[in-house]
Design a protein around this motif. Structure first.
Motif, mmCIF file in Angstrom:
data_model
loop_
_atom_site.group_PDB
_atom_site.id
_atom_site.type_symbol
_atom_site.label_atom_id
_atom_site.label_comp_id
_atom_site.label_asym_id
_atom_site.label_seq_id
_atom_site.Cartn_x
_atom_site.Cartn_y
_atom_site.Cartn_z
ATOM 1 N N GLY A 65 -0.078 6.564 -6.600
ATOM 2 C CA GLY A 65 -1.212 7.205 -5.970
ATOM 3 C C GLY A 65 -2.275 6.202 -5.508
ATOM 4 N N TRP A 66 -3.343 6.737 -4.946
ATOM 5 C CA TRP A 66 -4.390 5.906 -4.350
ATOM 6 C C TRP A 66 -5.122 5.002 -5.340
ATOM 7 N N PRO A 67 -5.271 5.372 -6.616
ATOM 8 C CA PRO A 67 -5.970 4.453 -7.538
ATOM 9 C C PRO A 67 -5.348 3.068 -7.618
ATOM 10 N N THR A 69 1.129 3.699 -3.173
ATOM 11 C CA THR A 69 0.693 5.090 -3.046
ATOM 12 C C THR A 69 1.798 6.051 -3.467
ATOM 13 N N VAL A 89 0.835 -1.204 0.000
ATOM 14 C CA VAL A 89 0.000 0.000 0.000
ATOM 15 C C VAL A 89 0.873 1.258 0.000
ATOM 16 N N VAL A 90 1.876 1.282 0.887
ATOM 17 C CA VAL A 90 2.748 2.463 0.960
ATOM 18 C C VAL A 90 3.511 2.639 -0.347
ATOM 19 N N THR A 104 2.132 -3.945 -6.692
ATOM 20 C CA THR A 104 3.073 -2.822 -6.658
ATOM 21 C C THR A 104 4.403 -3.190 -7.312
ATOM 22 N N VAL A 161 -3.882 1.482 -5.179
ATOM 23 C CA VAL A 161 -4.288 0.771 -3.972
ATOM 24 C C VAL A 161 -5.714 0.248 -4.116
ATOM 25 N N GLN A 162 -6.577 1.052 -4.731
ATOM 26 C CA GLN A 162 -7.962 0.618 -4.929
ATOM 27 C C GLN A 162 -8.034 -0.601 -5.850
ATOM 28 N N SER A 163 -7.079 -0.720 -6.758
ATOM 29 C CA SER A 163 -7.087 -1.859 -7.678
ATOM 30 C C SER A 163 -6.695 -3.160 -7.001
#
Length: 435
Positions: A40-42, A36, A32-33, A298, A44-46
Motif C-alpha cells: 500500500g501507499w505507506p 503499492t 513504487v508500483v 520494495t 511508498v511514503q517511507s
C-alpha cells in the motif's frame, strides 16, 4: 514476493530500458508500483527518508571528487605527456605502440576511475600516431577499447564505489582487491598483443621506430611521476588509515591541481569545464543510485532476496556453477545495458544469492566489475566500442572496432574463470593488508 513476481518485474524493467526509458525512472516506477501492490501507499511514503539518507551518505561524496579528479587530468594535458613517455619504452616490443595503448590506459585508469574517459582520452592521443605508422585499424581500435575497460577495475574506480554503496562493503578493501587483478589483466592484454604480433610476423611494423638514447627516455619518464604520485596518494592514504575514500579523493584533487598549476595549464576555462562536466556526471550517477535504493526498499520488504536464494538453492548448484551461469547472464545483459544499469539492477538480487552460496562479497565486487568491463566491449551496446569509433578520423567501418575487441573479450572471460577457481588472486592482498 514470489520468484515469478521478481522475474516478471526484472523483465518489465529490461523491456522499459530497451524502450529508452531512463534508468532512474524505471527503478522508481517499479519500486513504487511494486510497493503499492504489496504494502500500500505507506511503503511508498517511507521511500522519502531513504532518498534523503542516500544523498547524505558520506561514502557517495567520493564519487564527485573522483570524477573531478579524472576531468582535471583529462583537461590538464597529462595524458599526452604520459603517452609519449611510455611510447619510447614500449616501441621495440612486438606490437610496438599497441603496448603503449594498454599501458597508458592502465596508468590513466589508476587516476581517472572512468572507462569511457580513459578510452576517449588515450584514443584521441594515440590514434593519429598509430595511423601514421601504418598499424592495422582493427588492432589499434581493439586495444584502445579493451584498455579503456581497465578504468573501472584499477582503483580508484567509480564503479567499485557504486558497488560498495549498494552492497554495504568496505570501499578501501574493494580498491585494494582491484589492484592485483587490474595488473594481471593489463599484462594479459600485453602478452596477447606480443604473441599476436609474433604469429602474424608484424613485429617489423614497429622496427622502423628509432630507439631514443637512454638519457632522453629517462628525461621523458618524469611525465609518469604525477599519475603515480596521485595513485599513491589515494591508495596510500586509505591503506595507512589516515584518510577515508572521500578524504583520499579530496587529497588527490588537490595534488592534481598542483601538478596542473605547475605545468601552467590551470586556467579559468579548464576549471569551469571540469566542474561543469563533473556536476553533470555526478548528478546522473547519484540519481540512479538513489532510485536503486528506493527500489531496494520494495525488494527487501517483499523478501525478493530470500525468494531468489531459496529458488537458486533448489537447483543444488555449487558456488562455481552459479558463478559460471552468472557469466553467461551478465554477458547477455551487457549486450543491451550500460555498466551502471547492470550494476544497480542486478546487485540487490544477485548479491544475497551468491553470498548465501559462500562467495565473498569483496570478491564478488571484482567479479561484477569484470562483467561490466566485458559489457563495455560487447556489441550492440558496448560503450567503449562507440567511444573509440567516435574518436577515429578515417571514417572506417564500425566492424573494425568489434573485430579488434573480440579477442580481448575472450581474454576477460578466461580471466574471470581463472578468478573463480583461484579467488585468492583477488582476496590475498586485502586480507593481508587489513591484517
Amino acid at each position: 514476493m514470489t520468484v515469478s513476481a521478481v522475474i516478471i518485474g526484472f523483465v518489465a524493467m529490461l523491456a522499459m530500458l530497451l524502450a529508452s526509458v531512463p534508468v532512474a525512472v524505471i527503478m522508481v516506477a517499479t519500486g513504487v508500483v511494486g510497493g503499492t501492490l504489496l504494502f500500500g501507499w505507506p511503503l511508498v511514503q517511507s521511500m522519502g527518508p531513504v532518498a534523503w539518507s542516500v544523498q547524505n551518505e558520506n561514502v557517495l561524496t567520493a564519487i564527485p571528487l573522483f570524477i573531478l579528479l579524472g576531468e582535471l587530468l583529462l583537461r590538464g594535458g597529462m595524458a599526452d605527456r604520459m603517452y609519449t613517455a611510455l611510447a619510447v619504452w614500449f616501441v621495440r616490443l612486438p606490437g610496438g605502440l599497441l603496448h603503449t595503448n594498454i599501458g597508458s590506459c592502465a596508468l590513466f585508469a589508476a587516476t581517472s576511475g572512468s572507462s569511457v574517459a580513459t578510452a576517449a582520452t588515450i584514443g584521441t592521443v594515440s590514434l593519429p600516431n598509430l595511423d601514421r605508422r601504418g598499424y592495422k585499424p582493427s588492432r589499434s581500435l581493439g586495444s584502445l577499447a579493451a584498455g579503456g575497460t581497465l578504468g573501472i577495475l584499477i582503483p580508484p574506480s567509480v564503479n567499485l564505489l557504486v558497488y560498495g554503496s549498494l552492497a554495504e562493503t568496505s570501499i578501501g578493501q574493494l580498491f585494494i582487491a582491484g589492484i592485483v587483478p587490474g595488473i594481471l589483466l593489463t599484462l594479459s592484454f600485453m602478452i596477447f598483443i606480443a604473441v599476436q604480433s609474433l604469429i602474424e610476423e608484424r613485429g617489423s611494423e614497429d622496427a622502423r621506430e628509432p630507439l631514443l638514447p637512454l638519457r632522453e627516455r629517462l628525461a621523458l619518464a618524469k611525465h609518469l611521476i604525477p599519475p603515480m604520485i596521485i595513485f599513491l596518494v589515494v591508495m596510500g592514504s586509505i591503506y595507512a588509515g589516515i584518510a577515508t575514500p572521500t578524504e583520499s579523493a579530496a587529497l588527490a584533487v588537490v595534488v592534481a591541481i598542483g601538478f596542473i598549476f605547475r605545468e601552467g595549464r590551470l586556467t579559468w576555462e579548464v576549471v569551469d569545464i571540469c566542474f561543469r562536466q563533473s556536476a553533470k556526471t555526478t548528478g546522473m550517477i547519484l540519481l540512479i543510485i538513489t532510485a536503486a535504493f528506493m527500489l531496494n526498499v520494495t525488494l527487501a520488504l517483499g523478501g525478493a532476496a530470500q525468494a531468489m536464494t531459496q529458488w537458486v538453492a533448489s537447483f543444488g548448484l555449487s558456488a562455481t556453477g552459479l558463478l559460471l551461469i552468472l557469466i553467461v547472464f551478465y554477458l547477455f545483459l551487457g549486450m543491451f545495458m550500460d555498466v551502471l544499469s547492470m550494476q544497480v539492477l542486478t546487485i540487490p538480487i544477485a548479491l544475497p544469492v551468491v553470498t548465501a552460496a559462500g562467495v565473498d562479497p569483496i570478491w564478488f565486487g571484482i567479479f561484477v566489475v569484470l562483467m561490466c568491463e566485458l559489457g563495455m566491449i560487447t556489441p550492440p551496446v558496448g560503450m567503449n566500442l562507440y567511444v573509440v569509433q567516435g574518436v577515429r578520423k578515417d571514417g572506417g567501418p564500425f566492424t573494425d572496432v568489434v573485430y579488434g575487441a573480440f579477442p580481448y573479450a575472450l581474454i576477460m572471460i578466461a580471466f574471470t574463470i581463472l578468478l573463480i577457481f583461484a579467488p585468492e588472486i583477488v582476496l590475498w592482498l586485502p586480507r593481508n593488508m587489513s591484517g
